[in-house]
Motif scaffolding. Structure first.
Motif, mmCIF file in Angstrom:
data_model
loop_
_atom_site.group_PDB
_atom_site.id
_atom_site.type_symbol
_atom_site.label_atom_id
_atom_site.label_comp_id
_atom_site.label_asym_id
_atom_site.label_seq_id
_atom_site.Cartn_x
_atom_site.Cartn_y
_atom_site.Cartn_z
ATOM 1 N N SER A 142 23.019 -4.032 10.688
ATOM 2 C CA SER A 142 23.981 -2.932 10.534
ATOM 3 C C SER A 142 25.340 -3.262 11.144
ATOM 4 C CB SER A 142 23.439 -1.648 11.182
ATOM 5 O OG SER A 142 23.418 -1.755 12.601
ATOM 6 N N LEU A 143 25.428 -4.291 11.973
ATOM 7 C CA LEU A 143 26.704 -4.655 12.597
ATOM 8 C C LEU A 143 27.645 -5.235 11.555
ATOM 9 C CD1 LEU A 143 25.498 -6.266 15.947
ATOM 10 C CD2 LEU A 143 26.181 -3.902 15.516
ATOM 11 N N ARG A 144 28.930 -4.942 11.715
ATOM 12 C CA ARG A 144 29.907 -5.360 10.714
ATOM 13 C C ARG A 144 30.830 -6.472 11.213
ATOM 14 N NH1 ARG A 144 30.003 -1.823 6.492
ATOM 15 N NH2 ARG A 144 28.906 0.163 6.791
ATOM 16 N N ASN A 145 30.530 -7.052 12.359
ATOM 17 C CA ASN A 145 31.361 -8.148 12.857
ATOM 18 C C ASN A 145 30.478 -9.172 13.553
ATOM 19 O OD1 ASN A 145 30.962 -7.288 15.649
ATOM 20 N ND2 ASN A 145 32.320 -5.580 15.149
ATOM 21 N N ASP A 146 31.131 -10.208 14.073
ATOM 22 C CA ASP A 146 30.394 -11.306 14.696
ATOM 23 C C ASP A 146 30.194 -11.097 16.194
ATOM 24 O OD1 ASP A 146 30.153 -12.695 12.321
ATOM 25 O OD2 ASP A 146 32.032 -13.781 12.608
ATOM 26 N N GLY A 147 30.499 -9.907 16.685
ATOM 27 C CA GLY A 147 30.411 -9.648 18.111
ATOM 28 C C GLY A 147 28.986 -9.586 18.622
ATOM 29 N N LEU A 148 28.899 -9.490 19.924
ATOM 30 C CA LEU A 148 27.630 -9.414 20.634
ATOM 31 C C LEU A 148 27.549 -8.049 21.290
ATOM 32 C CD1 LEU A 148 25.454 -11.723 21.314
ATOM 33 C CD2 LEU A 148 26.510 -11.742 23.557
ATOM 34 N N LEU A 149 26.527 -7.261 20.965
ATOM 35 C CA LEU A 149 26.390 -5.917 21.522
ATOM 36 C C LEU A 149 25.071 -5.796 22.277
ATOM 37 C CD1 LEU A 149 27.664 -3.672 18.575
ATOM 38 C CD2 LEU A 149 28.876 -4.288 20.668
ATOM 39 N N PRO A 150 25.051 -4.976 23.324
ATOM 40 C CA PRO A 150 23.804 -4.839 24.092
ATOM 41 C C PRO A 150 22.719 -4.155 23.278
ATOM 42 C CG PRO A 150 25.432 -3.238 24.826
ATOM 43 C CD PRO A 150 26.134 -4.141 23.871
ATOM 44 N N SER A 151 21.492 -4.430 23.652
ATOM 45 C CA SER A 151 20.334 -3.824 23.007
ATOM 46 C C SER A 151 19.425 -3.280 24.096
ATOM 47 C CB SER A 151 19.609 -4.860 22.153
ATOM 48 O OG SER A 151 18.499 -4.278 21.502
ATOM 49 N N TRP A 152 18.142 -3.538 23.950
ATOM 50 C CA TRP A 152 17.183 -3.083 24.951
ATOM 51 C C TRP A 152 16.748 -4.241 25.844
ATOM 52 C CZ3 TRP A 152 14.925 -0.979 19.982
ATOM 53 C CH2 TRP A 152 14.524 -2.008 19.130
ATOM 54 N N VAL A 153 16.022 -3.876 26.899
ATOM 55 C CA VAL A 153 15.374 -4.857 27.752
ATOM 56 C C VAL A 153 13.905 -4.912 27.349
ATOM 57 C CG1 VAL A 153 14.808 -5.524 30.119
ATOM 58 C CG2 VAL A 153 16.958 -4.318 29.648
ATOM 59 N N ARG A 154 13.389 -6.104 27.105
ATOM 60 C CA ARG A 154 11.981 -6.269 26.756
ATOM 61 C C ARG A 154 11.177 -6.689 27.979
ATOM 62 N NH1 ARG A 154 12.190 -10.511 22.067
ATOM 63 N NH2 ARG A 154 10.004 -10.679 22.656
ATOM 64 N N VAL A 155 10.057 -6.019 28.203
ATOM 65 C CA VAL A 155 9.195 -6.313 29.350
ATOM 66 C C VAL A 155 7.788 -6.587 28.834
ATOM 67 C CG1 VAL A 155 8.354 -5.518 31.582
ATOM 68 C CG2 VAL A 155 10.590 -4.736 30.752
ATOM 69 N N GLY A 156 7.272 -7.767 29.091
ATOM 70 C CA GLY A 156 5.932 -8.122 28.644
ATOM 71 C C GLY A 156 4.881 -7.734 29.670
ATOM 72 N N VAL A 157 3.787 -7.138 29.207
ATOM 73 C CA VAL A 157 2.723 -6.658 30.100
ATOM 74 C C VAL A 157 1.363 -7.038 29.520
ATOM 75 C CG1 VAL A 157 4.143 -4.728 30.916
ATOM 76 C CG2 VAL A 157 2.569 -4.383 28.987
ATOM 77 N N SER A 158 0.345 -7.024 30.390
ATOM 78 C CA SER A 158 -0.992 -7.408 29.950
ATOM 79 C C SER A 158 -1.803 -6.235 29.431
ATOM 80 C CB SER A 158 -1.751 -8.084 31.099
ATOM 81 O OG SER A 158 -1.844 -7.217 32.213
ATOM 82 N N ASN A 159 -1.443 -5.012 29.844
ATOM 83 C CA ASN A 159 -2.154 -3.812 29.394
ATOM 84 C C ASN A 159 -1.138 -2.715 29.130
ATOM 85 O OD1 ASN A 159 -3.563 -1.160 29.578
ATOM 86 N ND2 ASN A 159 -5.365 -2.420 29.976
#
Length: 273
Positions: A142-159
């Motif tokens: 959906s972005l219309r330019n070559d910029g870099l925008l923040p997203s979410w933080v991903r956290v990996g868990v075992s359960n």
């Protein structure tokens, strides 16, 4: 401590990137070259009075490059290098993922293959600078330019289910979207200085993934606005048996910090003023 203790509101406040002292300027130049980040503020600030020297550079999206020299290991502010990768991924959105992947790879920068991930989108990891600072790019058509925008933080868990309840109880996160059948959930915390929320993907780790305490160079920070609440929260975590560092920083007046680990050894930094 009484079970009636109410966890204070945690506000996501961006991220520290722990950088070697002699490499500080080179790291900033790397991000300027590849992502057009710029210096917004520079300080000769120390994270703790025990530091002999300190440097902090504020760049895009609440990112602080932090370096210091000290004669002793600080209990609250450090990163490990040359060990296993953290299961916390800081994500930024780009419109042309393949283009970014090819550009970095052509310049000899280490990149992972492009892979499908949570949120029904594609990602790849890259390791910035000679220090190998891992950051993740995420495709957003959906972005219309070559910029870099923040997203979410991903956290990996075992359960997943245990971690959802843990984050609710000990960090005050709330559930936004339940995608457990797809191996993840979307959760949120307030965002500092803004009205909207920060988003956190909590995702199921594979069986072969490393599970254990990791102190990575990229460290998301949560802020507590009331200084008294900060110290009460620290004691609450200790009383609950959660592995928590000492409080460091400027204990009488100034910024104070500590970190703690979740059920899988994922590290969360907490600060206040």
């Amino acid at each position: 401590m009484s079970n009636q203790f109410s966890v204070p509101t945690l506000y996501f406040d961006g991220q520290f990137i722990d950088v070697l002292w002699d490499n500080h300027d080179n790291v900033m130049k790397w991000f300027e070259k590849y992502f057009a980040w710029n210096i917004q503020r520079q300080e000769g600030w120390k994270v703790d009075p025990r530091c002999l020297q300190g440097r902090m550079t504020n760049t895009n999206w609440g990112t602080w490059l932090v370096s210091y020299i000290t004669n002793s290991r600080l209990p609250h502010h450090f990163a490990e290098r040359g060990t296993v990768e953290s299961n916390i991924r800081l994500c930024f959105r780009v419109s042309e993922l393949q283009k970014q992947h090819s550009k970095l790879m052509e310049d000899g920068i280490r990149v992972s293959p492009i892979y499908d991930g949570p949120g029904r989108t594609r990602y790849f990891d890259f390791w910035a600078t000679t220090e190998g600072i891992r950051i993740t790019l995420q495709e957003d058509l959906s972005l219309r330019n070559d910029g870099l925008l923040p997203s979410w933080v991903r956290v990996g868990v075992s359960n997943l289910q245990d971690s959802i309840e843990w984050y609710k109880q000990y960090m005050g996160m709330s559930l936004v979207r339940d995608e457990i059948n797809h191996g993840y959930v979307l959760m949120k915390l307030r965002l500092n200085h803004q009205e909207e929320d920060s988003l956190w993907i909590v995702e199921q780790l594979s069986d072969e993934a490393y599970k254990g305490k990791v102190d990575g160079q990229v460290q998301p920070i949560c802020w507590i606005k009331n200084r008294e609440d900060f110290f009460k929260y620290h004691q609450y975590l200790l009383d609950c048996g959660i592995e928590t560092s000492e409080v460091g920083g400027f204990l009488i007046r100034g910024m104070v910090s500590f970190h703690f680990y979740d059920l899988d050894g994922n590290r969360f930094n907490i600060s206040s003023m």
